[in-house]
Design an enzyme around this catalytic site. Structure first.
Site, PDB file in Angstrom:
ATOM      1  N   HIS A  43       0.854  -1.186   0.000  1.00 48.91           N
ATOM      2  CA  HIS A  43       0.000   0.000   0.000  1.00 48.91           C
ATOM      3  C   HIS A  43       0.891   1.237   0.000  1.00 48.91           C
ATOM      4  O   HIS A  43       2.106   1.134   0.190  1.00 48.91           O
ATOM      5  CB  HIS A  43      -0.899   0.012   1.241  1.00 48.91           C
ATOM      6  CG  HIS A  43      -0.112   0.240   2.498  1.00 48.91           C
ATOM      7  ND1 HIS A  43       0.608  -0.775   3.121  1.00 48.91           N
ATOM      8  CD2 HIS A  43       0.124   1.360   3.223  1.00 48.91           C
ATOM      9  CE1 HIS A  43       1.229  -0.277   4.186  1.00 48.91           C
ATOM     10  NE2 HIS A  43       0.963   1.019   4.262  1.00 48.91           N
ATOM     11  N   HIS A 124       5.510   6.387  -0.863  1.00 52.52           N
ATOM     12  CA  HIS A 124       6.344   5.200  -1.085  1.00 52.52           C
ATOM     13  C   HIS A 124       5.544   3.928  -0.835  1.00 52.52           C
ATOM     14  O   HIS A 124       4.578   3.925  -0.085  1.00 52.52           O
ATOM     15  CB  HIS A 124       7.579   5.215  -0.178  1.00 52.52           C
ATOM     16  CG  HIS A 124       7.250   5.151   1.280  1.00 52.52           C
ATOM     17  ND1 HIS A 124       6.870   6.272   2.003  1.00 52.52           N
ATOM     18  CD2 HIS A 124       7.226   4.111   2.148  1.00 52.52           C
ATOM     19  CE1 HIS A 124       6.627   5.913   3.263  1.00 52.52           C
ATOM     20  NE2 HIS A 124       6.824   4.605   3.378  1.00 52.52           N
TER      21      HIS A 124
END
Length: 176
Positions: A43, A124
């Site tokens: 995620h 990220h």
């Protein structure tokens, strides 16, 4: 009197299954050191809330339902080690709708009294933890059509940490 265990919560962009498969296939071919993140847990965190009482869930869900941002294309095209050994995919350019979504979310959380990390937002996707060696590989450009975001719960299970989506909200199709 029972004391409820706090819920470890975060808002995030959930990786679609085809993207998870492509990223994990590439990651596994690179033989990075550290502990690989479970495919189901890939995620992009928008806001980490840490331990919160269950009583705050409804307010968080209401906040999520009021956020408005356009759907967007995210290109994960760089590899970076951040923090204490987190090997991550990051975008070389942050799409404006992602920045707008994060700004709205953080502003709403601050209004509701949540203390957020003071570091600047760095989008990220963590590939592995506890890495000792900075990977030298250049990743392919992973293209992600981001169409929703969600509120997640981090749960410790006998098989390790599992992230469960509690609620999600669609992003709007860009006009034009």
């Amino acid at each position: 009197m029972t004391t409820e265990k706090p819920l470890r919560l975060f808002f995030a962009l959930p990786c679609p299954p085809a993207l998870v498969e492509a990223i994990c296939s590439w990651r596994d071919s690179q033989h990075f050191d550290g502990r690989p993140v479970a495919p189901a847990n890939l995620h992009l965190t928008l806001a980490f809330l840490g331990g919160q009482p269950a009583a705050k869930l409804d307010g968080l869900k209401q906040l999520g339902s009021h956020l408005r941002a356009d759907a967007f294309m995210l290109r994960l095209d760089q590899l970076q080690t951040i923090g204490h050994g987190f090997t991550c995919l990051i975008p070389s350019q942050v799409p404006p709708p992602l920045s707008q979504l994060v700004e709205q979310l953080h502003a709403g959380l601050c209004v509701h009294g949540f203390a957020l990390d003071s570091r600047p937002f760095l989008p990220h996707v963590t590939l592995s933890r506890e890495a000792q060696v900075r990977p030298g590989a250049n990743p392919p450009a992973f293209k992600w059509s981001v169409e929703r975001f969600g509120l997640f719960l981090s749960e410790n299970t006998e098989n390790g940490v599992h992230y469960r989506e509690l609620e999600n909200w669609p992003l709007t199709a860009p006009s034009g």
